[in-house]
Enzyme design. Structure first.
Site, PDB file in Angstrom:
ATOM      1  N   HIS A  99      38.228  52.605  53.321  1.00  0.00           N
ATOM      2  CA  HIS A  99      39.523  52.501  53.097  1.00  0.00           C
ATOM      3  C   HIS A  99      40.622  53.252  54.187  1.00  0.00           C
ATOM      4  CE1 HIS A  99      43.436  51.366  51.395  1.00  0.00           C
ATOM      5  NE2 HIS A  99      43.131  51.224  50.168  1.00  0.00           N
TER       6      HIS A  99
ATOM      7  N   ASP B 276      37.285  30.264  54.269  1.00  0.00           N
ATOM      8  CA  ASP B 276      36.094  29.024  54.156  1.00  0.00           C
ATOM      9  C   ASP B 276      35.250  29.232  55.269  1.00  0.00           C
ATOM     10  OD1 ASP B 276      34.733  26.542  54.236  1.00  0.00           O
ATOM     11  OD2 ASP B 276      36.315  25.565  54.173  1.00  0.00           O
TER      12      ASP B 276
END
Length: 447
Positions: free
Chosen positions: A171, A389
């Protein structure tokens, strides 16, 4: 409990063999300084998000090799992910400074199988199964440890009838916007795109008249940094809110306040905040806090470029008492968040940025953002998750890992239907069970 069996683990570096792919702005950089937005997360855990897919038709070996190859090609456009953090000791004031070394040391790539775990076990369970945490690499890693550990890792786990792609990113390298920017781009390259849709802008934001690098009063050999943060037994569940339900909550909140400025996000977070507080059975005078993420990208003047690849968020707390929160209703609770967030203009963003640089404060897992009177909000329903995808169909679900989980951790995702939202809550079992019996809260939830 189902087992996870690791088949192989390796490091994948960036390849320059990308003649067929263009982003018109391939970044060339070896060192990146880190901002207060990056450094504030050093002592916290990583970002862990993963996607659940039905099984593709092609055979397993070619499928894994294809993902590994497309990952390597994607890293070419995101040099920091394949690097490591580096440190410089400042003898003048006994501090340390961090920077990102884009040395192409590689990201961790793990191939695993879970012979008994099915898509429906993850998708249809009332509560998030504990095994989901095992579908991610680099568990129990704090961001500062990426001096020696990979800044990014991916674990591809074969299920009985599907795949789970679990990713872990430091992070302190970037925020959720960066995380999904990378995954969206990886999926584009996996699908054979010849031009990636959004380039990474690697130059970090530093206001004028500000020296870098930032000096941190941090001892990396301090054993306390590695102390395990003990959390009580927790339970997780995903509550689904439809577009229509969210609209009703927003309308009710604005109607109660005779206002139109309360957002959908503020309305359903207020609904959640009030329910959790009610179910925790707190004394009326007890202080309750909801910590919200404020995005800086569009608040700055001029705004940061669209592809800014680094953290550009900070945390603001909204405080009141349990009694006031429950007495004053949905609209009042939403308006408390609205006031805090709307006050964050460009001047406030820069003020907080410079203030942190002068007096660095590193968040820790025990620093008060979570606990039995607090809620901590993370992630966003605006990310393009279901467009990720890789070439065999869109994901059917998104889940988060064990990183930073504690009582009161709330993770927001877009729902699979347009305009809907999934709220992943992590709470003590007795609180979550009380919420499931809280009629006022559950009226807005699709079971």
């Amino acid at each position: 409990m189902e087992e996870i069996q690791v088949i192989s683990t390796c490091l994948v570096g960036a390849t320059s063999n990308n003649e067929s792919i263009s982003d018109n702005n391939t970044p060339k950089v070896s060192k990146i300084e880190m901002t207060p937005w990056d450094l504030q997360f050093l002592l916290l855990d990583t970002i862990q998000k993963g996607l659940l897919f039905h099984k593709p038709k092609e055979n397993n070996t070619s499928f894994i090799d294809h993902l590994k190859t497309s990952l390597s090609r994607t890293l070419h456009f995101f040099p920091p992910l394949a690097g490591r953090f580096s440190t410089v000791k400042n003898d003048c004031d006994d501090t340390v400074s961090f920077f990102i070394n884009c040395n192409n040391a590689g990201v961790e790539f793990t191939h695993a199988v879970s012979p008994k775990l099915t898509v429906s076990t993850i998708l249809d369970s009332k509560h998030v199964p504990k095994i989901v945490h095992s579908l991610f690499p680099s568990n129990n890693t704090r961001n500062f440890e990426c001096v020696t550990k990979p800044l990014f890792g991916v674990q591809i786990t074969e299920l009985v009838d599907g795949y789970f792609i679990g990713c872990t990113m430091s992070h302190s390298l970037g925020d959720g916007t960066c995380f999904w920017h990378f995954l969206n781009t990886w999926s584009e390259i996996s699908r054979g795109y010849e031009v990636i849709s959004k380039s990474a802008v690697l130059e970090r934001y530093f206001p004028e008249k500000m020296d870098d690098p930032i000096h941190l009063p941090l001892k990396l050999d301090d054993e306390k940094l590695f102390e395990k943060f003990e959390v009580p037994p927790l339970m997780e569940r995903i509550f689904h809110l439809s577009k229509e339900s969210i609209g009703r909550l927003k309308g009710k909140a604005n109607s109660e306040m005779d206002d139109k400025s309360i957002s959908s996000l503020q309305a359903y977070l207020a609904h959640l905040w009030r329910s959790v507080t009610r179910c925790r059975k707190l004394d009326a005078e007890q202080e309750v806090v909801i910590s919200v993420i404020v995005g800086a990208r569009s608040r700055l003047h001029p705004p940061l470029p669209e592809g800014y690849f680094g953290n550009a968020v900070y945390i603001k707390q909204v405080e009141t008492s349990a009694g006031e929160l429950l007495k004053n209703g949905l609209g009042w609770a939403a308006m408390q968040m609205n006031k805090v967030v709307s006050s964050q203009n460009s001047e406030e963003v820069v003020k907080m940025y410079k203030s942190w640089a002068e007096n660095p404060i590193l968040f820790t897992k025990g620093s008060g953002f979570l606990g039995n009177t607090n809620l901590g909000i993370s992630s966003s329903p605006r990310y393009n998750i279901y467009g990720t995808d890789f070439g065999w169909g869109k994901p059917v679900a998104v889940r988060s890992g064990m990183a930073n989980k504690s009582d009161g951790k709330i993770t927001l995702f877009p729902g699979i239907e347009e305009g809907s939202v999934d709220i992943e809550v992590c709470l003590l079992p007795e609180t979550l069970q009380a919420m499931e019996n809280d009629q006022e809260f559950m009226e807005a939830v699709i079971n």
